[in-house]
Design a protein around this motif. Sequence first.
Motif, PDB file in Angstrom:
ATOM      1  N   SER A 291      -6.711 -58.441 -44.658  1.00 11.05           N
ATOM      2  CA  SER A 291      -7.949 -57.930 -45.415  1.00 11.05           C
ATOM      3  C   SER A 291      -7.272 -56.887 -46.452  1.00 11.05           C
ATOM      4  O   SER A 291      -6.550 -56.214 -46.397  1.00 11.05           O
ATOM      5  CB  SER A 291      -8.935 -57.203 -44.505  1.00 11.05           C
ATOM      6  OG  SER A 291      -8.541 -56.139 -43.996  1.00 11.05           O
TER       7      SER A 291
ATOM      8  N   GLU B 170      -4.387 -62.152 -39.312  1.00 10.38           N
ATOM      9  CA  GLU B 170      -5.690 -61.844 -40.098  1.00 10.38           C
ATOM     10  C   GLU B 170      -5.345 -60.892 -41.295  1.00 10.38           C
ATOM     11  O   GLU B 170      -4.449 -59.971 -40.723  1.00 10.38           O
ATOM     12  CB  GLU B 170      -6.986 -61.600 -39.290  1.00 10.38           C
ATOM     13  CG  GLU B 170      -7.103 -62.529 -38.530  1.00 10.38           C
ATOM     14  CD  GLU B 170      -8.507 -62.158 -37.501  1.00 10.38           C
ATOM     15  OE1 GLU B 170      -9.042 -61.012 -37.642  1.00 10.38           O
ATOM     16  OE2 GLU B 170      -9.069 -62.980 -36.933  1.00 10.38           O
TER      17      GLU B 170
ATOM     18  N   SER C  12      -6.523 -65.480 -43.107  1.00 13.11           N
ATOM     19  CA  SER C  12      -6.115 -65.917 -41.735  1.00 13.11           C
ATOM     20  C   SER C  12      -5.139 -67.118 -41.761  1.00 13.11           C
ATOM     21  O   SER C  12      -4.984 -67.910 -42.703  1.00 13.11           O
ATOM     22  CB  SER C  12      -7.079 -66.042 -40.812  1.00 13.11           C
ATOM     23  OG  SER C  12      -7.855 -67.275 -41.358  1.00 13.11           O
TER      24      SER C  12
ATOM     25  N   ARG D 275      -1.866 -66.127 -34.216  1.00 13.60           N
ATOM     26  CA  ARG D 275      -2.748 -66.023 -35.353  1.00 13.60           C
ATOM     27  C   ARG D 275      -2.238 -64.554 -36.103  1.00 13.60           C
ATOM     28  O   ARG D 275      -1.984 -63.603 -35.738  1.00 13.60           O
ATOM     29  CB  ARG D 275      -4.024 -66.273 -35.058  1.00 13.60           C
ATOM     30  CG  ARG D 275      -4.519 -67.337 -34.102  1.00 13.60           C
ATOM     31  CD  ARG D 275      -5.261 -68.580 -34.721  1.00 13.60           C
ATOM     32  NE  ARG D 275      -6.092 -68.114 -35.783  1.00 13.60           N
ATOM     33  CZ  ARG D 275      -5.962 -69.045 -36.859  1.00 13.60           C
ATOM     34  NH1 ARG D 275      -5.242 -69.839 -37.277  1.00 13.60           N
ATOM     35  NH2 ARG D 275      -6.846 -68.562 -37.920  1.00 13.60           N
TER      36      ARG D 275
ATOM     37  N   VAL E  63     -10.110 -61.478 -47.951  1.00 12.68           N
ATOM     38  CA  VAL E  63      -9.522 -61.975 -46.514  1.00 12.68           C
ATOM     39  C   VAL E  63      -8.863 -62.847 -46.376  1.00 12.68           C
ATOM     40  O   VAL E  63      -8.676 -64.010 -47.376  1.00 12.68           O
ATOM     41  CB  VAL E  63     -10.897 -61.966 -45.359  1.00 12.68           C
ATOM     42  CG1 VAL E  63     -11.872 -60.553 -45.388  1.00 12.68           C
ATOM     43  CG2 VAL E  63     -11.591 -63.180 -45.981  1.00 12.68           C
TER      44      VAL E  63
END
Length: 116
Positions: free
Chosen positions: A114, A112, A95, A110, A93
Motif C-alpha cells: 500500500s 501486499e 498484491s 503472498r 495498492v
Amino acid sequence: MRFSRIGSIVCASVLAGAATAPAFAASPYDGLWHVTIVTKTGSCEPTASSTLTVTDGKISAAGANVSGSIGREGLVRVSINGAYANGQLNGNVGSGKWNGASAGIPCSGRWEASRQ
C-alpha cells in the motif's frame, strides 16, 4: 539464509518490476510503499514487512541490490538473490506471489503493498 533476510529481500524486490520494462520519469507508482509478505508454505517466518521507495519507476531499499522497474500498467516481476516476486499494483495498492528459500528449503506466499 534466515527468513528475516529473505523477508527483506522479497519486500525490497516485490515492487521492482520487470527488468525489461522501460523506466518512466514520474511513474504513477512513485512514492513510499509499505510491503508485507506472508509465508504460506515452507519454514520461513510467518510475516515480514518493509517500507520502500519508488522513484521514476525504480525501487530503492537500504541494504538491498534491487534491479528492474515497475511498468506503467503496474506489472511487478522481479528476481533478487534467489527470491522471486510477481503481481500487480493498481492505484495505491498491490498484491502478488513470492517464492524463495531459507537454508535451502523452499518457501512461498503472498505479498501486499500500500502506498503511504
